[in-house]
Motif scaffolding. Structure first.
Motif, PDB file in Angstrom:
ATOM      1  N   HIS A   1       0.934  -1.154   0.049  1.00  0.00           N
ATOM      2  CA  HIS A   1       0.021  -0.083  -0.018  1.00  0.00           C
ATOM      3  C   HIS A   1       0.862   1.268  -0.047  1.00  0.00           C
ATOM      4  CE1 HIS A   1      -3.755   1.928   0.359  1.00  0.00           C
ATOM      5  NE2 HIS A   1      -3.337   2.750   1.386  1.00  0.00           N
ATOM      6  N   ARG A   2       2.062   1.255   0.792  1.00  0.00           N
ATOM      7  CA  ARG A   2       2.846   2.382   0.859  1.00  0.00           C
ATOM      8  C   ARG A   2       3.890   2.457  -0.490  1.00  0.00           C
ATOM      9  NH1 ARG A   2       5.879   4.026   6.267  1.00  0.00           N
ATOM     10  NH2 ARG A   2       3.919   4.726   6.581  1.00  0.00           N
TER      11      ARG A   2
ATOM     12  N   THR B   1       2.793   1.413  -3.512  1.00  0.00           N
ATOM     13  CA  THR B   1       2.016   1.968  -4.335  1.00  0.00           C
ATOM     14  C   THR B   1       1.604   3.366  -4.447  1.00  0.00           C
ATOM     15  OG1 THR B   1       0.121   1.034  -3.403  1.00  0.00           O
ATOM     16  CG2 THR B   1       0.833  -0.221  -5.213  1.00  0.00           C
ATOM     17  N   GLY B   2       1.584   3.961  -3.218  1.00  0.00           N
ATOM     18  CA  GLY B   2       1.319   5.498  -2.647  1.00  0.00           C
ATOM     19  C   GLY B   2       2.414   6.104  -3.262  1.00  0.00           C
TER      20      GLY B   2
ATOM     21  N   HIS C   1      -3.993   0.548  -5.011  1.00  0.00           N
ATOM     22  CA  HIS C   1      -4.144   1.460  -3.617  1.00  0.00           C
ATOM     23  C   HIS C   1      -5.474   1.823  -3.366  1.00  0.00           C
ATOM     24  CE1 HIS C   1      -1.434   4.256  -1.351  1.00  0.00           C
ATOM     25  NE2 HIS C   1      -2.610   5.074  -1.486  1.00  0.00           N
TER      26      HIS C   1
ATOM     27  N   GLY D   1      -7.221   1.036   0.020  1.00  0.00           N
ATOM     28  CA  GLY D   1      -7.432   2.312   0.727  1.00  0.00           C
ATOM     29  C   GLY D   1      -8.921   2.264   1.303  1.00  0.00           C
TER      30      GLY D   1
ATOM     31  N   GLN E   1      -6.016  13.618   5.319  1.00  0.00           N
ATOM     32  CA  GLN E   1      -5.742  12.034   4.619  1.00  0.00           C
ATOM     33  C   GLN E   1      -7.142  11.397   4.286  1.00  0.00           C
ATOM     34  OE1 GLN E   1      -2.578   9.578   6.108  1.00  0.00           O
ATOM     35  NE2 GLN E   1      -1.660   9.620   4.175  1.00  0.00           N
TER      36      GLN E   1
ATOM     37  N   ALA F   1      -8.924  11.006   0.703  1.00  0.00           N
ATOM     38  CA  ALA F   1      -9.228   9.485   0.355  1.00  0.00           C
ATOM     39  C   ALA F   1     -10.665   9.233  -0.164  1.00  0.00           C
ATOM     40  CB  ALA F   1      -8.770   8.567   1.198  1.00  0.00           C
TER      41      ALA F   1
ATOM     42  N   HIS G   1      -3.177  14.754  -0.985  1.00  0.00           N
ATOM     43  CA  HIS G   1      -3.336  13.244  -0.454  1.00  0.00           C
ATOM     44  C   HIS G   1      -1.866  12.892  -0.670  1.00  0.00           C
ATOM     45  CE1 HIS G   1      -5.269   9.429   0.728  1.00  0.00           C
ATOM     46  NE2 HIS G   1      -4.267   8.754  -0.075  1.00  0.00           N
ATOM     47  N   ALA G   2      -1.176  12.952  -1.675  1.00  0.00           N
ATOM     48  CA  ALA G   2       0.351  12.550  -2.195  1.00  0.00           C
ATOM     49  C   ALA G   2       1.222  13.152  -0.956  1.00  0.00           C
ATOM     50  CB  ALA G   2       0.598  12.809  -3.510  1.00  0.00           C
TER      51      ALA G   2
ATOM     52  N   GLY H   1       0.840  11.692   2.406  1.00  0.00           N
ATOM     53  CA  GLY H   1       1.319  10.054   2.293  1.00  0.00           C
ATOM     54  C   GLY H   1       2.813  10.292   2.498  1.00  0.00           C
TER      55      GLY H   1
END
Lengths: 136, 126
Positions: free
Chosen positions: A36-37, A39-40, A90, A94, B26, B30, B78-79, B82
């Motif tokens: 997940h991380r 792909t983020g 993701h 998510g 976040q 999302a 969001h990016a 993260g």
């Protein structure tokens, strides 16, 4: 917080440590968590392609056609395919995280099941998007 | 009995001393991105990118331009939220950590605004 030199020094000293990840049995859930991380981060880098595409459109027909041919090359398609797979993974994982945030689905069996659902949904959405994208 | 002081509980800032603001942003971005991403992927599949004329016609619609700008704002926000968490987890030195986080935020802001301006150029400027 440590200074840069202290942070490096801490690494070289052998202090007693709490158990590391390596001693645990590797599970699907662990792989999905770090994915997940990963792909983020990949998607964040991928926004550069999105920006390039939009910038080319703002710069006129010629620039747009150059960008379209770069993105439409085999390497461009490879990038877009990887990007779409990462995006759907993701996105699905998510949504799973949002359920956890709401306090739902924390039992081990539920986590195993939701992990498989996420992988299936992400694969299905990626394949479906490409079949439709190439057919239309 | 809670060991937190009444003042600490009222302030609600937690051990990170900044509360749950980051966490909420976040999650809200999302949730916004779930329908926006589906809309965007369907639009791309419907041959938006095939020619300059198609792209132009698509963005000339105020609804499409608005949705795309919403997507861009949510995506870049969001990016960077993260990436900030990733940096906080893996960079432990007092000099590099803030530099990396500030650079991320400035880059995401610049890239996000540039993308939105490009959309407006196509949508309004022709």
């Amino acid at each position: 917080m440590e200074s840069c030199r202290e942070a490096r020094a801490m690494k070289s000293q052998s202090r007693p440590l709490s158990p590391h990840l390596q001693i645990y049995k590797f599970t699907l859930h662990m792989a999905m968590s770090i994915s997940h991380r990963i792909t983020g981060v990949a998607l964040a880098v991928g926004t550069i392609v999105l920006m390039y595409w939009l910038a080319s459109a703002a710069h006129g027909k010629e620039a747009y056609e150059t960008a379209a041919s770069v993105i439409g090359s085999w390497f461009g398609y490879l990038l877009i395919f990887g990007w779409s797979a990462a995006l759907f993974y993701h996105l699905c994982n998510g949504i799973r995280h949002l359920f956890w945030d709401a306090g739902q689905g924390f039992e081990i069996e539920q986590i195993k099941k939701s992990g498989i659902v996420v992988l299936g949904a992400a694969a299905a959405l990626t394949v479906l998007a490409w079949i439709l994208g190439l057919a239309i | 009995m809670s060991l937190r002081s009444p003042l600490g509980r009222v302030r609600g800032l937690g051990s990170a001393k900044e509360g749950v603001h980051h966490w909420w942003q976040q999650r809200v971005t999302a949730i916004a991105l779930v329908p926006l991403v589906f809309w965007f992927v369907v639009s791309i599949i419907a041959n938006v990118g095939s020619s300059y004329e198609h792209m132009h016609a698509w963005l000339s619609s105020p609804g499409n331009a608005t949705l795309l700008i919403l997507l861009l704002v949510a995506v870049f926000h969001h990016a960077q939220l993260g990436i900030q968490v990733v940096i906080e987890d893996y960079v432990h030195c007092a000099v590099m950590k803030p530099i990396a986080i500030i650079a991320t935020k400035l880059l995401a802001t610049a890239a996000g605004i540039y993308s939105v301006v490009c959309v407006l150029f196509v949508a309004i400027g022709g």
